[in-house]
Design an enzyme around this catalytic site. Structure first.
Site: not given
Ligand code: NAD
Ligand code: UGA
Length: 433
Positions: A11, A153, A260
């Site tokens: 993110v 996203l 997530c």
């Molecule tokens: P991630 O593990 O890829 O990234 C988190 C980053 O934070 C890591 O690179 C880690 O090294 C860094 N970090 C940890 N402690 C730190 C510190 N003290 N200072 C600086 N950096 C530090 O995780 P992510 O997938 O990017 O998710 C981050 C958050 O966003 C989570 O709460 C997740 O639920 C949320 N989120 C994720 C997604 C997604 O698609 N991955 C989408 C929406 C929301």
């Molecule tokens: C999901 C949400 O779609 C994002 O809006 C949100 O920001 C993110 O989680 C988050 O909070 O991290 P993401 O996990 O990247 O995004 O991917 P998705 O496309 O939502 O798929 C999630 C899982 O559901 C995958 O394993 C996918 O295969 C599964 N899925 C999705 C199904 O099995 N069926 C579907 O119809 C759609």
């Protein structure tokens, strides 16, 4: 206005690059030096389509930089986007220690007004804890605000999603914070919903849990279809035509994975529990999802009977296409189960093999990582489709049949039309049809 992005993971890196692309002056920081080194050179540590190009373009423009120096990043920034991880603990609750750690560092470096923005997914009321932490640990009695700006996203389309949001949720409690946030997202003016902080925090957990609920619902209906000659693809289409239901997130398959949905559903159950609200509905959503890989393994057993010594190709390891992310990928449980039963595995994924090697190191003859889908299926007793990458949809079925030892496909993502696969001479098992 200078923006600091703390945590440049999936993110944070997209957020840093996206905010720079919106024209802001951005510094990204992370505790993992390698991520920062790569980003500074225009390289992304994750596979995310379009990210590297945009990263390079904004580095060139000169308004994006990266540093491992968190203290400096805090001091020079007016607004701090907290994008650190909030992983699940054993009881389902979110581990907030990274957010707390960052809050303390912000407090220690607070020398001027700052707006602290929760971008990470956090339990409702987290902002109160951040405020309390900063107030307790700040060295100077300097003013600050906290805002919530949850991220929606999806991995694989993250850059597009960040730059073309359906909605931008801004949770604030002061006019100053509101003005700053509206300025940052001015380009998405018509998409902005301003709420109080708690509402914004709840919107994020509720959205992810609702989408997970849709997936578990359709997966349960797929079990019904399978036992009754109904076709889940047609059922989903028929349901989706109703705009009140919507056609998205009705793809039956191996259940939801990723970093997530599983964690956020459990976190919301725990938040409810702590507040005396029984989210039994979500407990079932979680249980249905956990069982999906068992349902799939049963199909593999039905196709192959004894799995010991059977040679099986697994196409797709990432939790969804267009990412190298394997966090909670269904492939992990499937591989574990098949190895337990003594199967020999050829694994292939266009992007996620390096990550998977950290969990299942290459170990011939039992675990083999292959260079292409065709290499993987050569001589196998069955091919399993686990992630719906486009290149698998385009596979030449004639060639597949020619090189497999037995023409058996078990498709966990319904990427083929049953008639066509069967006409090509395959025994074909899919989901809910
Ligand atoms: P991630 O593990 O890829 O990234 C988190 C980053 O934070 C890591 O690179 C880690 O090294 C860094 N970090 C940890 N402690 C730190 C510190 N003290 N200072 C600086 N950096 C530090 O995780 P992510 O997938 O990017 O998710 C981050 C958050 O966003 C989570 O709460 C997740 O639920 C949320 N989120 C994720 C997604 C997604 O698609 N991955 C989408 C929406 C929301
Ligand atoms: C999901 C949400 O779609 C994002 O809006 C949100 O920001 C993110 O989680 C988050 O909070 O991290 P993401 O996990 O990247 O995004 O991917 P998705 O496309 O939502 O798929 C999630 C899982 O559901 C995958 O394993 C996918 O295969 C599964 N899925 C999705 C199904 O099995 N069926 C579907 O119809 C759609």
């Amino acid at each position: 206005m200078k923006i600091g992005v703390i945590g440049t993971g999936y993110v944070g890196l997209v957020t840093a690059v996206g905010l720079a692309d919106l024209g802001h002056d951005v510094i990204g920081t992370d505790v993992v030096a390698e991520k920062i080194e790569l980003a500074s050179k225009g390289k992304s540590h994750i596979y995310e389509p379009g990210l590297e190009n945009l990263l390079q373009a904004n580095l060139k423009k000169g308004n994006l930089s990266f540093s491992v120096d968190l203290d400096k990043a805090i001091r020079i920034s007016d607004v701090l986007f907290v994008c650190v991880n909030t992983p699940p603990r054993d009881d389902g609750s979110a581990d907030m220690s990274y957010v707390e750690g960052v809050s303390r560092r912000i407090a220690e470096n607070l020398d001027d007004y700052k707006l602290v923005v929760e971008k990470s997914t956090v339990p409702v009321k987290t902002s109160s804890w951040i405020k309390r932490t900063i107030s307790l640990y700040r060295k100077k009695n300097v003013d600050f605000d906290v805002a919530s700006n949850p991220e929606f996203l999806r991995e694989g389309t993250a850059v597009h999603d960040f730059l073309n949001p359906d909605r931008v949720i801004i949770g604030v409690e002061t006019d100053k914070a509101r003005e700053l946030m509206l300025k940052i997202y001015a380009k998405f003016n018509d998409k902005i919903l301003v709420t109080n902080i708690e509402t914004a925090e709840v919107i994020k957990h509720a959205s992810n849990s609702f989408l997970a609920m849709k997936i578990s619902f359709i997966n349960l209906i797929s079990d019904l279809c399978e036992k009754t000659d109904a076709d889940i693809e047609q059922v989903a289409k028929g349901m989706g035509h109703d705009p009140r239901i919507g056609s998205q997130f009705l793809r039956a398959g191996l259940g939801y994975g990723g970093s997530c949905f599983p964690k956020d559903v459990r976190a919301l159950i725990k938040i409810g529990e702590d507040l005396g609200i029984d989210f039994n509905l979500l407990k079932q959503v979680d249980l249905i999802n956990i069982k999906r890989t068992n349902v799939f393994i049963e199909k593999v057993r039905k196709a192959l009977w004894i799995l010991k010594e059977k040679k099986i190709a697994i196409l797709g390891l990432s939790f969804k296409p267009q990412t190298d992310d394997i966090r909670n990928a269904p492939s992990i449980k499937i591989i574990e189960n098949l190895l337990c039963e003594g199967a020999v595995l050829n694994l292939y994924d266009p992007q996620a093999m390096d990550n998977m090697k950290e969990i299942f190191p290459e170990d011939p003859p039992r675990i083999n990582y292959m260079n292409s889908a065709y290499d993987a299926v050569n001589g196998v007793n069955a091919t399993l489709i686990v992630t719906e990458w486009d290149e698998f949809k385009e596979i030449d079925l004639g060639e597949l049949k020619r090189i497999m030892a037995n023409p058996i496909i078990v498709d966990g993502r319904n990427i083929f039309k049953p008639d066509i696969v069967k006409e090509s001479g395959f025994e074909y098992y899919s989901i809910g049809r």
